[in-house]
Design an enzyme around this catalytic site. Structure first.
Site, PDB file in Angstrom:
ATOM      1  N   VAL A  74       0.806  -1.228   0.000  1.00  0.00           N
ATOM      2  CA  VAL A  74       0.000   0.000   0.000  1.00  0.00           C
ATOM      3  C   VAL A  74       0.840   1.279   0.000  1.00  0.00           C
ATOM      4  O   VAL A  74       0.327   2.357  -0.284  1.00  0.00           O
ATOM      5  CB  VAL A  74      -0.999   0.053   1.186  1.00  0.00           C
ATOM      6  CG1 VAL A  74      -2.052  -1.029   1.060  1.00  0.00           C
ATOM      7  CG2 VAL A  74      -0.282  -0.014   2.533  1.00  0.00           C
ATOM      8  N   TYR A 165       3.306   4.384  15.636  1.00  0.00           N
ATOM      9  CA  TYR A 165       1.964   3.867  15.357  1.00  0.00           C
ATOM     10  C   TYR A 165       0.887   4.890  15.757  1.00  0.00           C
ATOM     11  O   TYR A 165      -0.056   5.169  15.007  1.00  0.00           O
ATOM     12  CB  TYR A 165       1.822   2.569  16.143  1.00  0.00           C
ATOM     13  CG  TYR A 165       0.554   1.794  15.933  1.00  0.00           C
ATOM     14  CD1 TYR A 165       0.355   1.052  14.767  1.00  0.00           C
ATOM     15  CD2 TYR A 165      -0.430   1.764  16.911  1.00  0.00           C
ATOM     16  CE1 TYR A 165      -0.804   0.306  14.597  1.00  0.00           C
ATOM     17  CE2 TYR A 165      -1.590   1.025  16.749  1.00  0.00           C
ATOM     18  CZ  TYR A 165      -1.771   0.297  15.589  1.00  0.00           C
ATOM     19  OH  TYR A 165      -2.914  -0.432  15.428  1.00  0.00           O
ATOM     20  N   LYS A 169      -1.804   6.710  13.409  1.00  0.00           N
ATOM     21  CA  LYS A 169      -3.215   6.386  13.593  1.00  0.00           C
ATOM     22  C   LYS A 169      -4.079   7.617  13.846  1.00  0.00           C
ATOM     23  O   LYS A 169      -5.269   7.611  13.558  1.00  0.00           O
ATOM     24  CB  LYS A 169      -3.377   5.370  14.735  1.00  0.00           C
ATOM     25  CG  LYS A 169      -2.909   3.966  14.345  1.00  0.00           C
ATOM     26  CD  LYS A 169      -3.560   3.514  13.051  1.00  0.00           C
ATOM     27  CE  LYS A 169      -3.610   2.012  12.891  1.00  0.00           C
ATOM     28  NZ  LYS A 169      -4.143   1.637  11.560  1.00  0.00           N
TER      29      LYS A 169
HETATM   30  P1  NAI Z   1      -2.799  -8.159  11.178  1.00  0.00           P
HETATM   31  O1  NAI Z   1      -1.311  -8.125  11.322  1.00  0.00           O
HETATM   32  O2  NAI Z   1      -3.504  -9.442  11.486  1.00  0.00           O
HETATM   33  O3  NAI Z   1      -3.209  -7.728   9.709  1.00  0.00           O
HETATM   34  C1  NAI Z   1      -2.609  -6.659   9.035  1.00  0.00           C
HETATM   35  C2  NAI Z   1      -2.410  -7.085   7.600  1.00  0.00           C
HETATM   36  O4  NAI Z   1      -1.844  -5.978   6.862  1.00  0.00           O
HETATM   37  C3  NAI Z   1      -1.429  -8.254   7.452  1.00  0.00           C
HETATM   38  O5  NAI Z   1      -2.060  -9.314   6.748  1.00  0.00           O
HETATM   39  C4  NAI Z   1      -0.257  -7.657   6.670  1.00  0.00           C
HETATM   40  O6  NAI Z   1       0.349  -8.578   5.787  1.00  0.00           O
HETATM   41  C5  NAI Z   1      -0.918  -6.527   5.932  1.00  0.00           C
HETATM   42  N1  NAI Z   1       0.033  -5.487   5.536  1.00  0.00           N
HETATM   43  C6  NAI Z   1       1.004  -4.935   6.292  1.00  0.00           C
HETATM   44  N2  NAI Z   1       1.705  -4.030   5.583  1.00  0.00           N
HETATM   45  C7  NAI Z   1       1.146  -3.995   4.354  1.00  0.00           C
HETATM   46  C8  NAI Z   1       1.423  -3.240   3.186  1.00  0.00           C
HETATM   47  N3  NAI Z   1       2.419  -2.333   3.146  1.00  0.00           N
HETATM   48  N4  NAI Z   1       0.646  -3.452   2.093  1.00  0.00           N
HETATM   49  C9  NAI Z   1      -0.352  -4.374   2.116  1.00  0.00           C
HETATM   50  N5  NAI Z   1      -0.642  -5.135   3.194  1.00  0.00           N
HETATM   51  C10 NAI Z   1       0.090  -4.920   4.305  1.00  0.00           C
HETATM   52  O7  NAI Z   1      -3.376  -6.979  12.089  1.00  0.00           O
HETATM   53  P2  NAI Z   1      -4.867  -6.589  12.526  1.00  0.00           P
HETATM   54  O8  NAI Z   1      -4.915  -6.627  13.994  1.00  0.00           O
HETATM   55  O9  NAI Z   1      -5.866  -7.337  11.735  1.00  0.00           O
HETATM   56  O10 NAI Z   1      -4.890  -5.039  12.123  1.00  0.00           O
HETATM   57  C11 NAI Z   1      -5.669  -4.515  11.065  1.00  0.00           C
HETATM   58  C12 NAI Z   1      -5.708  -3.003  11.208  1.00  0.00           C
HETATM   59  O11 NAI Z   1      -6.357  -2.658  12.430  1.00  0.00           O
HETATM   60  C13 NAI Z   1      -4.320  -2.358  11.267  1.00  0.00           C
HETATM   61  O12 NAI Z   1      -4.353  -1.116  10.603  1.00  0.00           O
HETATM   62  C14 NAI Z   1      -4.107  -2.157  12.749  1.00  0.00           C
HETATM   63  O13 NAI Z   1      -3.184  -1.139  13.008  1.00  0.00           O
HETATM   64  C15 NAI Z   1      -5.510  -1.796  13.176  1.00  0.00           C
HETATM   65  N6  NAI Z   1      -5.755  -1.987  14.602  1.00  0.00           N
HETATM   66  C16 NAI Z   1      -5.822  -3.228  15.146  1.00  0.00           C
HETATM   67  C17 NAI Z   1      -6.093  -3.373  16.494  1.00  0.00           C
HETATM   68  C18 NAI Z   1      -6.284  -4.691  17.108  1.00  0.00           C
HETATM   69  O14 NAI Z   1      -6.687  -4.717  18.297  1.00  0.00           O
HETATM   70  N7  NAI Z   1      -6.053  -5.788  16.429  1.00  0.00           N
HETATM   71  C19 NAI Z   1      -6.208  -2.197  17.372  1.00  0.00           C
HETATM   72  C20 NAI Z   1      -6.176  -0.941  16.685  1.00  0.00           C
HETATM   73  C21 NAI Z   1      -5.940  -0.862  15.345  1.00  0.00           C
END
Ligand code: NAI
Length: 305
Positions: A74, A165, A169
């Site tokens: 991205v 982060y 965010k």
């Molecule tokens: P996750 O690590 O399971 O999923 C994130 C996905 O983004 C991964 O599959 C990764 O390969 C992909 N990714 C990373 N860099 C990338 C790039 N440059 N281009 C394309 N894909 C890329 O994490 P999760 O927990 O599902 O997080 C999803 C979103 O929610 C993130 O933005 C995270 O910061 C946000 N978030 C999550 C929280 C949580 O409690 N899990 C809390 C607050 C925010």
């Protein structure tokens, strides 16, 4: 009435795992054609493989939905442009963009290098801007678009070890605030999700009992309301474990100090009144703050505005 996305095309970034996967599955189950984007790295953004995105596509297709996998990073405008071009070639429109991709490089600010700071802000903030920019003209021409940013309580409230982060965010909230003003005349609505869910990103941070409650699906139920036809505009929806709330930014009325009192000492003396929350207001444009202050000064000097 049930929320559906029939005849709509959605791009979900970072949809190979966790929340993005859950969002992609739910959008497809409710009729959307979905681009499952994921570069397939680990939680720190290291490595890459198409298999995570493809596995989600296989699941969608097995359930009778339509989806394609895409491995664009991205942060890379050329890869994102190619993803958007392929989506347009296949389906001819893009209705929904979920900016969900994310990584972590947690360290106290004292130990964090600027490379680590920039790496994380690049994925979350620049990545969200890059993907939004790539679909912006398409959505303007369609006179329809729904974009969701993924924020976090870490940015809104702060968390130790997450300067990179947290900055990114809250940065996406700033991006949302401007895009929803600029997109309004073309029915482009922009919202933000502040999720909390048990994913690989939160592994080991909480006891198992809490992890079991923090399902990605409960967050996705909130996300789906931010990107359908009746979506709000400029809402920060917080979701986790079946709890749903909204974050709002308010400004206090504050005080006016006459020219002779415009000193740091007088400002400090008035701090209780400046920060008093009574009658605080939510503004929809930065200029509203300017007009408030100019209004105070004008009335002090008896100037009619
Ligand atoms: P996750 O690590 O399971 O999923 C994130 C996905 O983004 C991964 O599959 C990764 O390969 C992909 N990714 C990373 N860099 C990338 C790039 N440059 N281009 C394309 N894909 C890329 O994490 P999760 O927990 O599902 O997080 C999803 C979103 O929610 C993130 O933005 C995270 O910061 C946000 N978030 C999550 C929280 C949580 O409690 N899990 C809390 C607050 C925010």
């Amino acid at each position: 009435m049930s929320i559906r996305y029939d005849d709509q095309v959605a791009i979900v970034t970072g949809a190979g795992n966790g929340l993005g996967r859950s969002h992609a599955l739910a959008l497809a189950a409710r009729g959307a054609k979905v681009v499952v984007n994921d570069l397939g790295g680990d939680v720190h953004g290291v490595g890459g493989s198409a298999s995570a995105a493809q596995a989600v596509v296989d699941e969608i297709i097995a359930a009778g939905g339509e989806a394609i996998a895409n491995g664009a990073n991205v942060c890379k405008a050329d890869e994102v442009a190619d993803m958007v071009a392929k989506t347009m070639d296949k389906w001819g429109r893009i209705d929904i963009l979920i900016n969900n991709a994310g990584v972590l490089r947690d360290k106290s600010f004292a130990k964090m290098t600027l490379e680590e700071f920039n790496f994380v802000t690049n994925v979350h903030l620049t990545g969200s801007a890059t993907c939004s920019k790539a679909v912006w003209d398409i959505m303007r021409e369609q006179n329809y678009g729904r974009i969701v940013m993924t924020s976090s309580s870490s940015g809104i409230y702060g968390n130790f070890g997450q300067a990179n982060y947290g900055a990114a965010k809250l940065g996406v909230v700033g991006l949302m605030n401007v895009l929803c003003i600029e997109g309004a005349k073309n029915d482009i609505r922009v919202n933000a999700l502040a999720p909390t869910a048990a994913t690989r990103m939160t592994e080991g941070l909480m006891p198992q009992e809490a992890t079991d409650l923090l399902t990605p699906e409960s967050v996705t139920a909130g996300l789906l309301t931010l990107c359908d036809r009746d979506a709000p505009n400029r809402t920060i929806l917080c979701a986790g474990a079946g709890g749903y709330a909204a974050t709002k930014i308010y400004e206090t009325p504050g005080v006016y100090l006459a020219p002779e009192d415009q000193t740091p000492e007088k400002v400090r003396e008035n701090m209780a009144a400046i920060t008093a929350a009574d009658n605080q207001q939510e503004y929809m444009q930065g200029g509203q703050q300017t007009m408030k202050f100019v209004g105070y000064a004008a009335s002090h000097f008896g100037i009619k505005m």
